[in-house]
Design a protein around this motif. Structure first.
Motif, PDB file in Angstrom:
ATOM      1  N   ASN A  87       0.831  -1.196   0.000  1.00 30.97           N
ATOM      2  CA  ASN A  87       0.000   0.000   0.000  1.00 30.97           C
ATOM      3  C   ASN A  87       0.869   1.251   0.000  1.00 30.97           C
ATOM      4  N   GLY A 143      -8.101  -0.058  -2.626  1.00 28.16           N
ATOM      5  CA  GLY A 143      -7.275   1.138  -2.784  1.00 28.16           C
ATOM      6  C   GLY A 143      -5.934   0.850  -3.432  1.00 28.16           C
ATOM      7  N   THR A 144      -5.301  -0.282  -3.070  1.00 24.22           N
ATOM      8  CA  THR A 144      -3.996  -0.602  -3.663  1.00 24.22           C
ATOM      9  C   THR A 144      -4.120  -0.823  -5.167  1.00 24.22           C
ATOM     10  N   ASN A 187      -8.670   4.165  -0.773  1.00 22.77           N
ATOM     11  CA  ASN A 187      -7.503   4.044   0.090  1.00 22.77           C
ATOM     12  C   ASN A 187      -7.643   4.928   1.329  1.00 22.77           C
TER      13      ASN A 187
END
Length: 220
Positions: A87, A143-144, A187
């Motif tokens: 991340n 989000g990643t 994220n």
């Protein structure tokens, strides 16, 4: 042990835990992110179904009761480990991740030491804690993937071209996003949720410790 459907679902959830990390070994990004997200969400759903079906069909068992919390903890611990490595906002993950991992180890050790002396049953707050952790982790996996695709889009490449550029050292998903706000909404929301989950995790850890204190005192 009887392989009922609830027990099978719990066992599959346990197998899915390391599977989340394996996705990043055998697939290129962003496919690894999407596969990890799908696997994690699918496994998290079974966490509700196995208990519900076991109660509905009266198939509750000692094996299921033992394996269920282990599968939950394995999912959370391994997923957090993967997220801190992939991340883009990893520095903000370190503290909540530390709180969650510390609590899980602490409570597991407490249960092991006390054994049958004290029944540290799962509380409603602990169930909310697990739900919060899984929702936060799923959002962060989303989000990643979005963050990686943002890096691809910024350089006008397809995911395949971007993977090739990264392998040749010509591009980097984090540096490509450095001066741009490419941290996705997912994220950011996930980061807020993981901090909330960490708070709930700490509260449940204190709750269990408080219940265990009478059993930890030395006899006069």
């Amino acid at each position: 042990m009887v392989w009922t459907i609830p027990n099978t679902l719990t066992f599959l959830r346990l197998l899915a835990a390391p599977g989340v990390a394996v996705m990043f070994l055998y697939f290129h990004r962003p496919w690894a992110d999407w596969f990890a997200l799908t696997l994690f969400v699918g496994a998290a759903i079974t966490d509700w179904f196995d208990g519900y079906l076991a109660r509905l069909w009266k198939q509750e068992s000692k094996f299921g009761a033992m394996l269920d919390p282990i599968a939950d903890k394995a999912m959370v611990v391994i997923a957090i480990m993967v997220l801190t490595g992939y991340n883009g906002m990893a520095p903000w993950l370190i503290l909540p991740a530390t709180v969650i991992l510390f609590r899980e180890v602490f409570v597991s050790g407490l249960r092991e030491y006390l054994g049958p002396k004290a029944q540290l049953k799962v509380t409603k707050l602990a169930k909310w804690k697990t739900t919060a952790q899984m929702v936060a982790i799923a959002t962060l996996f989303l989000g990643t993937g979005l963050e990686y695709l943002n890096g691809v889009a910024m350089q006008g490449m397809t995911p395949e071209q971007y993977v090739q550029a990264v392998s040749e050292g010509l591009a980097d998903p984090i540096r490509a996003c450095g001066k741009q706000d490419c941290a996705s909404t997912a994220n950011q929301v996930g980061m807020v949720l993981i901090w909330i989950a960490a708070l709930l995790t700490a509260l449940t850890g204190w709750e269990y410790f408080h219940k265990a204190v009478p059993y930890l005192k030395d006899e006069p």
